[in-house]
Design a protein around this motif. Structure first.
Motif, PDB file in Angstrom:
ATOM      1  N   PRO A 151       2.160   9.054   5.852  1.00 34.43           N
ATOM      2  CA  PRO A 151       2.199   7.287   5.747  1.00 34.43           C
ATOM      3  C   PRO A 151       3.652   7.489   6.892  1.00 34.43           C
ATOM      4  CG  PRO A 151       2.478   7.553   3.788  1.00 34.43           C
ATOM      5  CD  PRO A 151       1.764   8.939   5.005  1.00 34.43           C
ATOM      6  N   SER A 152       3.778   6.760   7.760  1.00 35.67           N
ATOM      7  CA  SER A 152       5.204   6.128   8.198  1.00 35.67           C
ATOM      8  C   SER A 152       6.049   5.027   7.088  1.00 35.67           C
ATOM      9  CB  SER A 152       5.311   5.429   9.550  1.00 35.67           C
ATOM     10  OG  SER A 152       3.877   4.207   9.349  1.00 35.67           O
ATOM     11  N   LYS A 180       6.615  -4.724  17.451  1.00 35.03           N
ATOM     12  CA  LYS A 180       5.499  -3.349  17.387  1.00 35.03           C
ATOM     13  C   LYS A 180       4.839  -3.455  18.388  1.00 35.03           C
ATOM     14  CE  LYS A 180       1.980  -3.785  14.088  1.00 35.03           C
ATOM     15  NZ  LYS A 180       1.100  -4.324  12.591  1.00 35.03           N
ATOM     16  N   ALA A 185       1.438   3.841  17.424  1.00 31.35           N
ATOM     17  CA  ALA A 185       0.700   3.269  15.973  1.00 31.35           C
ATOM     18  C   ALA A 185       0.860   4.432  14.717  1.00 31.35           C
ATOM     19  CB  ALA A 185      -0.857   3.961  16.210  1.00 31.35           C
ATOM     20  N   ASN A 186       1.442   5.336  15.481  1.00 34.59           N
ATOM     21  CA  ASN A 186       2.050   6.757  14.450  1.00 34.59           C
ATOM     22  C   ASN A 186       3.357   5.886  13.789  1.00 34.59           C
ATOM     23  OD1 ASN A 186      -0.554   7.915  14.563  1.00 34.59           O
ATOM     24  ND2 ASN A 186       0.537   9.189  15.584  1.00 34.59           N
ATOM     25  N   GLN A 188       4.833   2.685  13.030  1.00 35.48           N
ATOM     26  CA  GLN A 188       4.369   1.435  12.892  1.00 35.48           C
ATOM     27  C   GLN A 188       4.548   1.745  11.743  1.00 35.48           C
ATOM     28  OE1 GLN A 188       1.491  -0.439  14.900  1.00 35.48           O
ATOM     29  NE2 GLN A 188       2.315  -0.219  17.061  1.00 35.48           N
ATOM     30  N   ILE A 190       3.446   0.359   7.732  1.00 34.32           N
ATOM     31  CA  ILE A 190       1.444   0.705   7.488  1.00 34.32           C
ATOM     32  C   ILE A 190       1.391  -0.020   5.996  1.00 34.32           C
ATOM     33  CG2 ILE A 190       1.965   3.485   6.539  1.00 34.32           C
ATOM     34  CD1 ILE A 190      -1.271   3.114   6.947  1.00 34.32           C
ATOM     35  N   HIS A 194      -3.834   0.313   2.838  1.00 35.02           N
ATOM     36  CA  HIS A 194      -4.610   1.126   3.619  1.00 35.02           C
ATOM     37  C   HIS A 194      -4.104   2.705   3.916  1.00 35.02           C
ATOM     38  CE1 HIS A 194      -3.693  -2.678   7.175  1.00 35.02           C
ATOM     39  NE2 HIS A 194      -4.519  -2.904   5.422  1.00 35.02           N
ATOM     40  N   SER A 215      -0.761   8.079  10.516  1.00 38.17           N
ATOM     41  CA  SER A 215      -0.199   6.641   9.934  1.00 38.17           C
ATOM     42  C   SER A 215      -1.056   6.093  11.288  1.00 38.17           C
ATOM     43  CB  SER A 215       1.255   6.259  10.380  1.00 38.17           C
ATOM     44  OG  SER A 215       1.822   5.668   9.245  1.00 38.17           O
ATOM     45  N   GLY A 216      -1.410   6.470  12.290  1.00 36.77           N
ATOM     46  CA  GLY A 216      -1.549   5.872  13.444  1.00 36.77           C
ATOM     47  C   GLY A 216      -3.495   5.704  12.762  1.00 36.77           C
ATOM     48  N   GLN A 219      -4.315   3.565   9.870  1.00 38.37           N
ATOM     49  CA  GLN A 219      -4.688   1.535  10.262  1.00 38.37           C
ATOM     50  C   GLN A 219      -5.571   1.171  10.233  1.00 38.37           C
ATOM     51  OE1 GLN A 219      -1.250  -0.048  10.301  1.00 38.37           O
ATOM     52  NE2 GLN A 219       0.289   1.336  10.755  1.00 38.37           N
TER      53      GLN A 219
END
Length: 220
Positions: A151-152, A180, A185-186, A188, A190, A194, A215-216, A219
């Protein structure tokens, strides 16, 4: 409807007091595929549940564990909390590998672990380097299935879990709300829940070999 092939399983969870770990515990207790959940940690959680068993352990000297099917590891700290790089490595690498090895001896064939975006054993950045070292050490154990969540920046109820406030993190999240749409997405932030759900679902899918969840992908 529950797939009877995967029903009645026992899960081992380490790191249930953290953001992703607490979300994983909630998900595991609600999942009909798991009959028992064993949490190991340095202190006992206040939570009680018919499926839940808790065991206080020293990660540097783990005892033999009861039989388990799947192991989930969400251990991690920060340099500020740990106090030194050596202390951080002891939890983020040594303890993670020790839990995985003990679970393997207890019969676990499936492993789900929380790592970090950018994990790389050859990174010049200490945090991403030790996460990469941890991943490589786990892969050498040879589980039938290994799922690694990367995850990020995590979001979730840190203060409710007794974790210290992170002012810089809060400011970063406020800025992210404005930009945002421009951020891949990777990268952002999280929600921890999730990550927990994606990790649990991937382990339950029972795909042999190694799966990395970016990470994306996680989501909701």
């Amino acid at each position: 409807m529950v797939n009877t092939e995967h029903a009645g399983r026992t899960a081992l969870l380490a790191g249930a007091s953290g953001l992703v770990g607490s979300a994983l515990l909630t998900a595991l207790l609600a999942d009909a595929r798991y009959q028992k959940v064993l949490c190991i940690g340095r202190r006992k959680l206040a939570l009680q549940h018919p499926k839940l068993t808790q065991q206080i352990v020293d990660f540097q000297a783990l005892p033999a564990l009861p039989a388990v099917d799947d192991v989930f590891i969400a251990l991690g700290t920060t340099l500020k909390v740990a106090g030194s790089q050596a202390a951080m490595r002891a939890l983020d690498v040594d303890a993670v590998v020790a839990v995985a090895r003990a679970a393997q001896f207890a019969g676990a064939q499936r492993l789900g672990v929380v790592s970090s975006m950018g994990a790389d054993a050859r990174s010049a950045v200490f945090y991403t380097r030790i996460k990469g070292e941890m991943e490589e050490a786990l892969l050498r154990l040879g589980f039938a299935q290994t799922v690694i969540a990367q995850p990020s920046q995590l979001t979730g109820p840190r203060e409710a879990l007794g974790q210290p406030k992170r002012v810089a993190e809060r400011l970063g999240l406020q800025v992210m709300r404005w930009i945002k749409p421009l951020v891949p997405a990777n990268y952002q932030p999280i929600a921890a829940e999730h990550v927990a759900r994606a990790l649990l679902d991937a382990v339950a899918h029972n795909t042999p070999g190694v799966t990395r969840l970016l990470s994306g992908q996680m989501q909701a």
